[in-house]
Design an enzyme around this catalytic site. Structure first.
Site, mmCIF file in Angstrom:
data_model
loop_
_atom_site.group_PDB
_atom_site.id
_atom_site.type_symbol
_atom_site.label_atom_id
_atom_site.label_comp_id
_atom_site.label_asym_id
_atom_site.label_seq_id
_atom_site.Cartn_x
_atom_site.Cartn_y
_atom_site.Cartn_z
ATOM 1 N N ASP A 23 162.971 85.385 54.372
ATOM 2 C CA ASP A 23 162.641 87.017 54.308
ATOM 3 C C ASP A 23 162.878 87.389 55.559
ATOM 4 O O ASP A 23 163.113 88.538 55.828
ATOM 5 C CB ASP A 23 161.225 87.212 54.051
ATOM 6 N N SER A 24 163.441 86.446 56.462
ATOM 7 C CA SER A 24 164.198 86.976 57.763
ATOM 8 C C SER A 24 165.570 87.742 57.247
ATOM 9 O O SER A 24 166.023 88.230 58.364
ATOM 10 C CB SER A 24 164.472 85.692 58.443
ATOM 11 N N LYS A 41 158.415 79.415 49.165
ATOM 12 C CA LYS A 41 157.671 79.596 50.330
ATOM 13 C C LYS A 41 156.671 80.587 50.481
ATOM 14 O O LYS A 41 157.292 81.818 49.991
ATOM 15 C CB LYS A 41 158.597 79.416 51.645
ATOM 16 N N GLU A 75 153.482 82.145 53.215
ATOM 17 C CA GLU A 75 152.771 82.189 54.552
ATOM 18 C C GLU A 75 151.561 82.086 54.340
ATOM 19 O O GLU A 75 151.003 82.811 53.646
ATOM 20 C CB GLU A 75 153.184 83.437 55.421
ATOM 21 N N ASP A 115 161.816 82.593 49.578
ATOM 22 C CA ASP A 115 160.722 82.982 50.462
ATOM 23 C C ASP A 115 160.091 84.101 49.723
ATOM 24 O O ASP A 115 160.635 85.325 49.594
ATOM 25 C CB ASP A 115 161.321 83.522 51.786
ATOM 26 N N GLU A 121 155.744 76.661 62.545
ATOM 27 C CA GLU A 121 156.581 77.732 63.456
ATOM 28 C C GLU A 121 155.533 78.116 64.583
ATOM 29 O O GLU A 121 154.420 78.644 64.513
ATOM 30 C CB GLU A 121 156.654 79.147 62.467
#
Ligand code: KIV
Length: 267
Positions: free
Chosen positions: A46-47, A115, A117, A85, A184
């Site tokens: 999602d960056s 993925k 978070e 993501d 991270e």
């Protein structure tokens, strides 16, 4: 050639071999990364909200946009595992919504894994998505979707309490079925301890050299995203400069009547 699978990830940890991952967001770069033959996994992160869409942070990118970009990378990848993501608010409201949205990355995006978070608080979602036959890459430490709660992009796990919490999170996520876990921006000794405790691979980004693998944002390592370079990233080339030179040379040749020549013209 078949894409790498969760078994290849597990095997590399067992063999003590490092996993190498990068992000990519479209067909062209996805193909370059995949063609290298040295990348185990491509994360459609999602960056992309920041490095492709130019947004301030990752919070605004939508499910539809993430699935679209995942589809583009999937078209290119024949060697590396493709991981989609899950964007902010695509898995936060309920387990059902989390599973449904995870499924879109597989069915529509052509990914093999997703993925998401979060720590122990997302373990039921990780378990349910895994039970739906979708491998889950977990992500703890600095989780950019939580910047408003964390008060910015800050290194996590610095106090004794925070270290213990992150270790507990990692164990809970492994127990819930995650096949690997991104660490991270945490101290390297903590990453080393988590890596030693888990049987699943840890993938570091700003977590030091003791992780089982590493991931970075492609646009950082090739020097085309300039707004900032995190301390943990490394620029291996400067494609912005090379592209600028090409653009200027092209303009110079058009202006001077050098391009197109006969070679680029039809008779
Ligand atoms: O969105 C992203 O690119 C990530 C990384 C782990 C690099 O989450």
């Amino acid at each position: 050639m078949a894409r790498k699978s969760v078994n290849d990830f597990a095997e590399k940890k067992r063999a003590g071999e490092r996993l190498v991952l990068l992000t990519a967001y479209d067909y062209t770069f996805g193909k370059i990364v995949d063609d290298s033959g040295v990348i185990d996994g491509i994360l459609v992160g999602d960056s992309l909200a920041m490095v492709v869409q130019g947004a301030e942070n990752t919070l605004g990118v939508t499910m539809d946009e993430m699935v679209y970009h995942t589809k583009l990378v999937s078209r290119a990848a024949t060697n590396a595992m493709v991981i989609g993501d899950m964007p902010f608010m695509s898995y936060h409201t309920s387990v059902e919504e989390a599973v449904r949205n995870a499924g879109r990355f597989i069915k529509e995006g052509g990914a093999q894994a997703i993925k998401l978070e979060g720590g122990a608080e997302v373990k039921e979602k990780v378990r349910s998505i895994t039970n739906a036959e979708i491998p889950v890459m977990a992500h703890i430490g600095l989780t950019p979707q939580a910047i408003n709660r964390m008060g910015g992009y800050k290194v996590q796990g610095k106090t004794v309490d925070a270290k213990r919490r992150l270790m507990d999170d990692a164990l809970a996520l492994e127990d819930a079925g995650a096949f690997c876990i991104v660490l991270e921006a945490i101290p390297m000794e903590l990453a080393r301890d988590i890596t030693a405790k888990l049987t699943i691979p840890t993938i570091g980004i700003g977590a030091g050299m003791h992780c089982d693998g590493q991931i970075l944002v492609l646009h950082d390592i090739i020097g085309i995203f300039e707004r900032f370079l995190p301390k943990f990233a490394k620029r291996y080339t400067n494609l912005k400069e090379e592209t600028l030179n090409a653009v200027k040379l092209y303009a110079k040749e058009v202006t001077a009547g050098v391009f197109p020549s006969e070679k680029e013209s039809f008779k």
